[in-house]
Design an enzyme around this catalytic site. Structure first.
Site, PDB file in Angstrom:
ATOM      1  N   LYS A 172       0.871  -1.179   0.000  1.00 28.14           N
ATOM      2  CA  LYS A 172       0.000   0.000   0.000  1.00 28.14           C
ATOM      3  C   LYS A 172       0.906   1.227   0.000  1.00 28.14           C
ATOM      4  CE  LYS A 172      -3.872   2.066   2.547  1.00 28.14           C
ATOM      5  NZ  LYS A 172      -3.905   2.589   3.919  1.00 28.14           N
TER       6      LYS A 172
ATOM      7  N   HIS B 222      -5.340   2.559  14.098  1.00 28.50           N
ATOM      8  CA  HIS B 222      -5.706   1.171  13.807  1.00 28.50           C
ATOM      9  C   HIS B 222      -4.532   0.262  14.145  1.00 28.50           C
ATOM     10  CE1 HIS B 222      -3.317   2.383  10.329  1.00 28.50           C
ATOM     11  NE2 HIS B 222      -3.093   1.090  10.100  1.00 28.50           N
TER      12      HIS B 222
ATOM     13  N   HIS C  21      -1.526   2.435  15.764  1.00 26.05           N
ATOM     14  CA  HIS C  21      -0.778   3.525  15.122  1.00 26.05           C
ATOM     15  C   HIS C  21      -1.689   4.344  14.219  1.00 26.05           C
ATOM     16  CE1 HIS C  21      -0.579   0.021  12.438  1.00 26.05           C
ATOM     17  NE2 HIS C  21      -0.476   0.879  11.414  1.00 26.05           N
TER      18      HIS C  21
END
Ligand SMILES: Oc1cc(O)c2c(c1)O[C@H](c1ccc(O)c(O)c1)[C@@H](O)[C@H]2O
Ligand SMILES: O=C(O)CCC(=O)C(=O)O
Ligand SMILES: [Fe+2]
Length: 398
Positions: free
Chosen positions: A227, A246, A303
């Site tokens: 990503k 998350h 984080h």
């Protein structure tokens, strides 16, 4: 589809309401450069540990040099769930080429990038995207980022038609990087296995081994997904987040950046700590899959990504995860001799769907790892003793 890049380039001075985070989420939010300066200058403030894994010798795991690496990685994975990894063996020129290739894609005009647009609502997560309100958390707030998401490794599982054709070096460079990260993931899983007191091949085997008839052991591939997060400049960084708080669903995640600060992690005291730029290192997160296999000894780190007023931030995140259906994620039996299991067995897909895609009815019941303020408010609740299987409800949506 409204891209955050277009919004940022429009020169607006106030961000649209759908990007404004609720008050309770704003603790420690701010321009990433200010947060980084505050976090790094505070005397004695704890920092994400740096571990050098170069001295780990897989052929001699019991040598003093290997044992020192195992001890350092284990301590970081237990106390923080995140570390800067030095001595990772990935050539710096390959990392520079990766940065150049990804940045080259995001430099294309938005209309050219749209040729790669994903469609999460239709189940097509791979491609160029931006989080929509509604898919971005219960409060429906959007994140201040655009991203590119695709399968990275093994090559046979990657659909290169979904990878950028421009710049032309994107495919070969990114593919080679995937091979190097795959080797690093195996090395770290060996170190982390030894840190749990089990043989070096244990974690990787458990992440790859098809469940079922023990007579017919089939090893599936560990999957790597990439990503690339593109965080445009933001006029009100104290109100927005690039990526909301998350934990990663993966076993391990590997992060590189363009040197602009923004990653924040929660430490064991529940405070947000802004990651330093440690040149020559990769940030490595423990994700949910490893937290489950280690029965919670290793921490899946909470984080988030901050944004800033002055510079575009880009991060490359590689998620290393088990195959979605063939592997049952559950605490290693070797660890359950004198401790109860803290997680219910589930496949990776079940875990992902409960957490990310919110397809499971149990989602509403599911508790999540909370950012510091919300966590404080629920301290009393959290301090109640855990019953077996309850720990699973701690993990959060991504
Ligand atoms: O199989 C995976 C593994 C992951 O680690 C992730 C994933 C899928 O999907 C997440 C994702 C990607 C794009 C979207 O529009 C989403 O709503 C979720 C990704 O963030 C990652 O966690
Ligand atoms: O940009 C970063 O440093 C972190 C991004 C992240 O956490 C993610 O994409 O899962
Ligand atoms: Fe993440």
């Amino acid at each position: 589809m409204a891209r955050v890049e277009a919004l940022s380039m429009s020169g607006l001075s106030a961000i649209p309401a759908e990007y404004v985070r609720p008050q309770e989420e704003r603790q420690g939010l701010g321009d990433a450069y200010d947060e980084a300066a505050a976090s790094w200058s505070a005397a004695g403030s704890p920092q994400i540990p740096v571990v050098d894994v170069a001295a780990f010798d897989a052929a001699h795991p019991a040598s003093p040099a290997s044992l020192a690496v195992v001890g350092a990685v284990r301590a970081a994975a237990e106390e923080w769930g995140v570390m800067h990894v030095a001595g990772h063996g990935i050539p710096e020129d390959l990392i520079d080429a990766l940065r150049g290739a990804g940045t080259g894609f995001f430099r294309l005009p938005i209309e050219d990038k749209e040729a790669y647009a994903n469609d999460p609502a239709a189940g097509r997560l791979e491609g160029y995207g931006s989080r929509l309100a509604g898919s971005a958390g219960e409060d429906g707030k959007r994140e201040w980022e655009d991203y590119l998401f695709h399968m990275l490794h093994p090559d046979a599982r990657a659909d290169h038609a979904l990878w950028p054709a421009h710049p032309p070096e994107y495919v070969p460079v990114t593919k080679t990087f995937g091979e190097r990260v795959s080797e690093l993931a195996s090395r770290l899983l060996a170190i982390l296995s030894l840190g749990l007191g089990v043989p070096a091949d244990t974690l990787e085997r458990r992440l790859r081994l098809t469940s079922g008839d023990a007579e017919v052991e089939v090893e599936d591939d560990l999957l790597l997904k990439l990503k690339i997060n593109y965080y445009p400049r933001c006029p009100q960084p104290e109100l927005a987040v690039g990526v909301e708080a998350h934990t990663d669903v993966s076993a391990l995640s590997f992060i590189l950046t363009n040197g602009v600060p923004g990653l924040q992690v929660v430490n064991s005291d529940g405070a947000w700590v802004t990651a330093r730029d440690e040149p020559g290192t990769l940030v490595v997160h423990v994700g949910d899959a490893l937290e489950i296999l280690s029965n919670g000894r290793y921490t899946s780190v909470l984080h988030r990504g901050l944004v800033n007023r002055q510079a575009v931030r880009v991060s490359w995140v590689v998620f290393a995860e088990p195959p979605p259906d063939s592997v049952l994620l559950r605490p290693l039996p070797e660890l359950l001799v004198d401790e109860p299991p803290r997680f219910e067995p589930r496949t990776f897909r079940q875990h992902l769907e409960r957490k990310v895609l919110k397809k499971n009815d149990a989602q509403e019941e599911e508790e999540v790892k909370k950012p510091p303020v919300a966590a404080q408010e629920e301290e009393e609740e959290a301090s109640k003793p855990l019953v077996a299987g309850e720990e699973e409800h701690k993990v959060l949506k991504e």
